[in-house]
Every structure is written in structure tokens, then in C-alpha cells.
Design a protein around this motif. Structure first.
Motif, PDB file in Angstrom:
ATOM      1  N   HIS A  64       3.855  10.168  10.893  1.00  0.00           N
ATOM      2  CA  HIS A  64       3.000   9.133  11.487  1.00  0.00           C
ATOM      3  C   HIS A  64       1.756   9.755  12.136  1.00  0.00           C
ATOM      4  O   HIS A  64       0.642   9.268  11.934  1.00  0.00           O
ATOM      5  CB  HIS A  64       3.815   8.369  12.525  1.00  0.00           C
ATOM      6  CG  HIS A  64       3.051   7.280  13.210  1.00  0.00           C
ATOM      7  ND1 HIS A  64       2.955   6.014  12.701  1.00  0.00           N
ATOM      8  CD2 HIS A  64       2.321   7.294  14.349  1.00  0.00           C
ATOM      9  CE1 HIS A  64       2.204   5.279  13.511  1.00  0.00           C
ATOM     10  NE2 HIS A  64       1.806   6.035  14.513  1.00  0.00           N
ATOM     11  N   HIS A  68      -1.185   8.691   9.763  1.00  0.00           N
ATOM     12  CA  HIS A  68      -1.645   7.422  10.307  1.00  0.00           C
ATOM     13  C   HIS A  68      -2.656   7.630  11.433  1.00  0.00           C
ATOM     14  O   HIS A  68      -3.604   6.875  11.572  1.00  0.00           O
ATOM     15  CB  HIS A  68      -0.464   6.596  10.807  1.00  0.00           C
ATOM     16  CG  HIS A  68      -0.764   5.132  10.872  1.00  0.00           C
ATOM     17  ND1 HIS A  68      -0.837   4.350   9.739  1.00  0.00           N
ATOM     18  CD2 HIS A  68      -1.058   4.318  11.894  1.00  0.00           C
ATOM     19  CE1 HIS A  68      -1.149   3.113  10.080  1.00  0.00           C
ATOM     20  NE2 HIS A  68      -1.295   3.076  11.385  1.00  0.00           N
ATOM     21  N   GLU A 193       1.550  -3.371  12.477  1.00  0.00           N
ATOM     22  CA  GLU A 193       0.384  -2.974  11.690  1.00  0.00           C
ATOM     23  C   GLU A 193      -0.930  -3.403  12.353  1.00  0.00           C
ATOM     24  O   GLU A 193      -1.921  -2.711  12.290  1.00  0.00           O
ATOM     25  CB  GLU A 193       0.452  -3.646  10.311  1.00  0.00           C
ATOM     26  CG  GLU A 193       1.210  -2.837   9.306  1.00  0.00           C
ATOM     27  CD  GLU A 193       0.560  -1.494   9.051  1.00  0.00           C
ATOM     28  OE1 GLU A 193      -0.586  -1.501   8.595  1.00  0.00           O
ATOM     29  OE2 GLU A 193       1.194  -0.465   9.330  1.00  0.00           O
ATOM     30  N   SER A 198      -8.219  -2.328  10.045  1.00  0.00           N
ATOM     31  CA  SER A 198      -9.262  -1.584   9.353  1.00  0.00           C
ATOM     32  C   SER A 198     -10.606  -2.290   9.505  1.00  0.00           C
ATOM     33  O   SER A 198     -11.591  -1.894   8.934  1.00  0.00           O
ATOM     34  CB  SER A 198      -8.906  -1.436   7.877  1.00  0.00           C
ATOM     35  OG  SER A 198      -8.783  -2.709   7.310  1.00  0.00           O
ATOM     36  N   ASP A 230       0.452   4.242   1.655  1.00  0.00           N
ATOM     37  CA  ASP A 230       1.597   3.954   2.522  1.00  0.00           C
ATOM     38  C   ASP A 230       1.133   3.309   3.835  1.00  0.00           C
ATOM     39  O   ASP A 230       0.220   3.811   4.488  1.00  0.00           O
ATOM     40  CB  ASP A 230       2.332   5.282   2.803  1.00  0.00           C
ATOM     41  CG  ASP A 230       3.567   5.066   3.660  1.00  0.00           C
ATOM     42  OD1 ASP A 230       3.921   3.899   3.935  1.00  0.00           O
ATOM     43  OD2 ASP A 230       4.181   6.064   4.063  1.00  0.00           O
ATOM     44  N   GLY A 231       1.773   2.208   4.208  1.00  0.00           N
ATOM     45  CA  GLY A 231       1.420   1.496   5.436  1.00  0.00           C
ATOM     46  C   GLY A 231       1.543   2.374   6.679  1.00  0.00           C
ATOM     47  O   GLY A 231       0.812   2.206   7.649  1.00  0.00           O
ATOM     48  N   ASP A 232       2.469   3.335   6.659  1.00  0.00           N
ATOM     49  CA  ASP A 232       2.604   4.244   7.798  1.00  0.00           C
ATOM     50  C   ASP A 232       1.785   5.527   7.556  1.00  0.00           C
ATOM     51  O   ASP A 232       1.786   6.446   8.356  1.00  0.00           O
ATOM     52  CB  ASP A 232       4.078   4.594   8.036  1.00  0.00           C
ATOM     53  CG  ASP A 232       4.277   5.261   9.386  1.00  0.00           C
ATOM     54  OD1 ASP A 232       3.579   4.875  10.343  1.00  0.00           O
ATOM     55  OD2 ASP A 232       5.104   6.194   9.473  1.00  0.00           O
ATOM     56  N   ALA A 235      -2.702   3.940   4.926  1.00  0.00           N
ATOM     57  CA  ALA A 235      -2.668   2.473   4.917  1.00  0.00           C
ATOM     58  C   ALA A 235      -3.896   1.813   4.288  1.00  0.00           C
ATOM     59  O   ALA A 235      -4.479   0.892   4.840  1.00  0.00           O
ATOM     60  CB  ALA A 235      -2.433   1.931   6.329  1.00  0.00           C
ATOM     61  N   SER A 237      -5.184  -0.316   1.038  1.00  0.00           N
ATOM     62  CA  SER A 237      -4.574  -1.138  -0.001  1.00  0.00           C
ATOM     63  C   SER A 237      -4.882  -0.597  -1.396  1.00  0.00           C
ATOM     64  O   SER A 237      -5.985  -0.140  -1.670  1.00  0.00           O
ATOM     65  CB  SER A 237      -5.107  -2.561   0.130  1.00  0.00           C
ATOM     66  OG  SER A 237      -4.932  -3.235  -1.095  1.00  0.00           O
TER      67      SER A 237
END
Ligand code: SAH
Ligand code: SF4
Length: 415
Positions: A64, A68, A193, A198, A230-232, A235, A237
Motif C-alpha cells: 500500500h 498507493h 477509495e 483522482s 490495482d485499486g490498492d 489505481a 482505470s
């Protein structure tokens, strides 16, 4: 951190193996974590002595912070117990490609000349627009294919970039643009999230259109883009990521299935003779095969169209008949498609010239009248050699400068 959690418990080691070819060896023996997925980080932690449970927990936290939050020091990982941080620092690093040079064009385009740990140069470009900011990412140092209009194609392939060097480009761009999420400093379970939006970011899109053919470095590109999506992780799209291929047909279905990003295809010609000449991979995988692979591309739809790139070369591929044939082919294969017309960016010694603006306009009109969107791309960053297909000049210049410096050093040593 208790002492026992640093000990290996037999039988509890995470079985995931870390692919060594994905890691560039470092002289100091430490391992760069950038480019590795969570499971591989856990495996390294277990190998270094953590029990399986601790390795899993720590890998989750570290992942993370790395992807992230974009931290570059273990000391900044505030939810990791203090004594654990030097333990991590002793064994691991959080790398970024080295920046050799950063340039800004008069139109706002930025170009970075980057260097791998084993001293190979490659480039990355950021193109800001009113409604988006696109990062053009490299997948290889050089390219094995020799498209005749492409400057990168005149360079021999030095090597594939590792997942770390690929995702590292995106991370470096976020560093430079100051765009890491600024949430709370602790990772709380309930965080969502929406803590990191963003909105307002400069870097919104990624195109795999820098140096190299991404589908000839499939695994590394896939693994890097997984971290980006990955969302974590970073992130971003998959709808904002585009992979461009010159037409490596056997890898296209896998790209759709295993990566799932938007597809761009460098078509550039509508008949065998011309495409054989300007995109030589066509001799291996012809236009029909390529268009069939496009028709079969998983995830392509009217909402997610395939982009056909078409470089405008004076007298070579730019006639009215070519434009009509392009429309016919796209219709024959029922492709949800749009066409990007790219004015050829000349480079010293290039065997072609760019079509005239009138010719490009007439070509675009025919494609458009055929019911297919056909925007003409404005060349960006020409003053800093950042435009499409020019990603070679600076690297070459640099290596020349490097050679000169080495020669001087040698001379000085002899004097
Ligand atoms: N190897 C991949 C991706 C990198 S090239 C591919 O070929 O698709 C990105 C795009 O720039 C391709 O469409 C390529 O054909 C185009 N290009 C290369 N050289 C160019 C030049 N000199 N002028 C304009 N476009 C160029
Ligand atoms: Fe390689 Fe793409 Fe250039 Fe062709 S256009 S030589 S595939 S980088």
C-alpha cells in the motif's frame, strides 16, 4: 515487532516464487521491491526470516505504501513498527529509474531521459491537454522491429524493461507531478477509495507507446500494468490505459484477456506491399490475420473502440484510394474502430516525408465520410524530440556524451 516474528517457521513459508528475471541485480545485494506484486513481496519477507503470517501482513502494508502512496523510504511507513523499518531498509530498496535529464517543451510536453540500474537509457513523455494528461511509457530499450519510419526502430534492442522499470516510469511521473494521494498517514481498515480521488490530477491516461514493442515483452508489461490498475496500487482505470502494438498477432488475445486495456494497432497501410515495406512484421503476420485478431479482441465494443494508428507518409500510403480501402477493411471485419492519423515526424536520415496538410485533410475526410472517426493528431513536443517515433535521439546523444566522458577519464588516468 517481537523478535519471534523475524524467525522463519519451517513449513510456513509462502510458496510463491519470485521470478528472478523480473529483478535487476543490485551491487549492494538489496532487492528493489518496485515491480513486485504483493505475494512476491510476502515471499521475500518470508525468505528474509518473517513467519508466514507476519510476512503476509507486512507485505500488505508495504504494498500500500509503495504503490498507493508512493513513499520512497521505509521510515515513512508509519503503521509499521519502528524497529521493523531499519530491518526493511537493510534488505530492500524502493527504487525509481534514475533521471538523467528532464526537458519541457514550449507546448508543455515533458520528456525524461531515464537510466536503468545497469546503465541503459530509455525515455518517457508526458503530454498535458486541456481535459487529460497522457504518459507515454516505454516497454523496451530499443526495439527488435524495424518499422522504416520509426527512429526507435533504427536502434537495436538492448533489453526488455522489467516490471519495476515499467511501473517505475508511472511512479516517477507521479513524483514529478506531485500526484500521490494525500490521505491520512495511517492505513485504517475503514478507509475507502474515495479518500484518494483522482479528481484534478494531471496524469490521467497511460499509453504504451514509448520505446519498444510491448507485446514482445508481454509478461513484464502485464505485471507492471496490473500494479497500475490495482485499486490498492496506482489505481488507474484500465479504460484509461492503451497498449499499442505493431501487430504481434499471437499475443493479442492474451493481451485482451490478461491485461484488458484498450488496444491500439499501428496499421499504417492498407495493402501487403506497402505494409511489408514500412512495418516489416507484416511479412510474418499479414493484414487479414491482424484485422481478424482485432475483431476477436476481448472487450472491444462500440464503447471501447480499437484505435488504428496511421502515419501519414507522402506518396506512400496517403492516397484517396488508401483512405477508401481503410474504410472498406474496417467495415469488412466489422471493427468498432477509430483511426488516429499521425503526421509523420521526420528525423535525420529518414527515408520518408510527411504528407501535406491538404492531403492529410482530404484523407481524414474520406475516412470520416465512411462513418469512422479520424482525428489528426497534433505533433507534440517536437522542439525536444518528444514526438512519436523520435524516442532515440536523446538516448544516443547521451551515450555519445557518456563515451566522451569515459574517454576523457581514461586519458586523465593515463596523463
Ligand atoms: N511499438 C509499438 C508502440 C510504440 S510506437 C507500435 O509500433 O505500435 C507508437 C506509435 O508511434 C506507433 O503507431 C508508431 O508507428 C508511431 N510512430 C513511430 N515513428 C513515428 C514517426 N516518425 N512519426 C509518426 N509516428 C511514428
Ligand atoms: Fe518498434 Fe513500434 Fe518503432 Fe515499429 S513503430 S520500430 S514496433 S517502436
Amino acid at each position: 515487532m517481537s523478535a519471534t516474528s523475524l524467525m522463519t517457521i519451517p513449513g510456513h513459508v509462502d510458496p510463491v516464487t519470485v521470478p528472478r528475471d523480473a529483478i535487476t541485480a543490485r551491487d549492494d545485494g538489496r532487492v528493489d521491491l518496485i515491480g513486485l506484486p504483493r505475494a512476491a513481496i510476502a515471499a521475500l519477507f518470508a525468505e528474509a526470516g518473517l513467519d508466514a503470517k507476519a510476512a503476509k501482513l507486512r507485505s500488505r502494508q508495504v504494498y500500500h505504501w509503495l504503490y498507493h502512496r508512493g513513499v520512497t523510504e521505509f521510515e515513512a511507513m508509519t503503521d509499521i513498527a519502528k524497529p521493523m523499518r531499519p530491518w526493511l531498509t537493510e534488505r530492500f530498496v524502493i527504487g525509481r529509474p534514475e533521471v538523467v535529464e528532464a526537458q519541457v517543451s514550449t507546448d508543455g510536453t515533458r520528456k525524461w531521459l531515464l537510466r536503468t540500474a545497469d546503465a541503459h537509457d530509455f525515455e518517457m513523455v508526458f503530454i498535458p491537454d486541456a481535459d487529460r494528461g497522457t504518459l507515454c511509457v516505454s516497454s523496451q530499450v530499443g526495439c527488435t522491429l524495424n518499422c522504416r519510419f520509426c527512429h526507435t526502430g533504427t536502434m537495436r534492442l538492448v533489453r526488455n524493461l522489467t516490471p519495476g522499470e515499467i511501473v517505475g516510469q508511472v511512479m516517477l511521473a507521479r513524483d514529478a507531478l506531485g500526484e500521490w494521494p494525500k490521505g491520512r498517514m495511517d492505513v485504517a481498515e475503514e478507509e475507502s477509495e474515495s479518500d484518494y480521488t483522482s479528481d484534478g490530477r494531471l496524469l490521467t491516461n497511460i499509453v504504451m507507446m514509448g520505446m519498444g514493442e510491448p507485446l514482445y515483452n508481454f509478461e513484464h508489461v502485464r505485471d507492471a500494468l496490473k500494479l497500475v490498475m490495482d485499486g490498492d496500487g496506482l489505481a488507474l482505470s484500465k479504460r484509461r490505459i492503451t497498449l499499442s502494438t505493431s501487430g504481434v498477432v499471437p499475443m493479442m488475445a492474451r493481451a485482451g484477456e490478461e491485461i484488458g486495456v484498450n488496444l491500439a494497432v499501428s496499421l499504417h497501410a492498407t495493402n501487403k506491399d506497402v505494409r511489408d515495406e514500412i512495418v516489416p512484421i507484416n511479412r510474418k503476420y499479414g493484414i487479414e490475420e491482424l484485422l481478424q485478431a482485432c475483431a476477436d479482441y476481448p472487450g472491444a465494443s462500440n464503447a471501447r473502440r480499437i484505435t488504428f494508428e496511421y502515419v501519414m507518409l507522402d506518396g506512400k500510403n496517403d492516397s484517396d484510394a488508401d483512405a477508401r480501402e481503410l474504410v472498406r477493411l474496417i467495415k469488412q471485419y466489422r471493427l468498432p474502430a477509430k483511426v488516429n492519423l499521425i503526421p509523420f515526424n521526420p528525423w535525420p536520415g529518414a527515408p520518408y516525408e510527411c504528407s501535406s496538410p491538404e492531403r492529410i485533410k482530404a484523407f481524414a475526410q474520406i475516412v470520416f465520410d465512411g462513418g469512422i472517426s479520424a482525428p489528426v493528431r497534433t505533433p507534440r513536443g517536437r522542439d525536444i524530440d518528444a514526438a512519436c517515433g523520435q524516442l532515440k535521439t536523446a538516448a544516443e546523444k547521451k551515450s555519445r556524451a557518456e563515451l566522451d566522458r569515459l574517454a576523457e577519464e581514461k586519458q586523465a588516468a593515463l596523463d
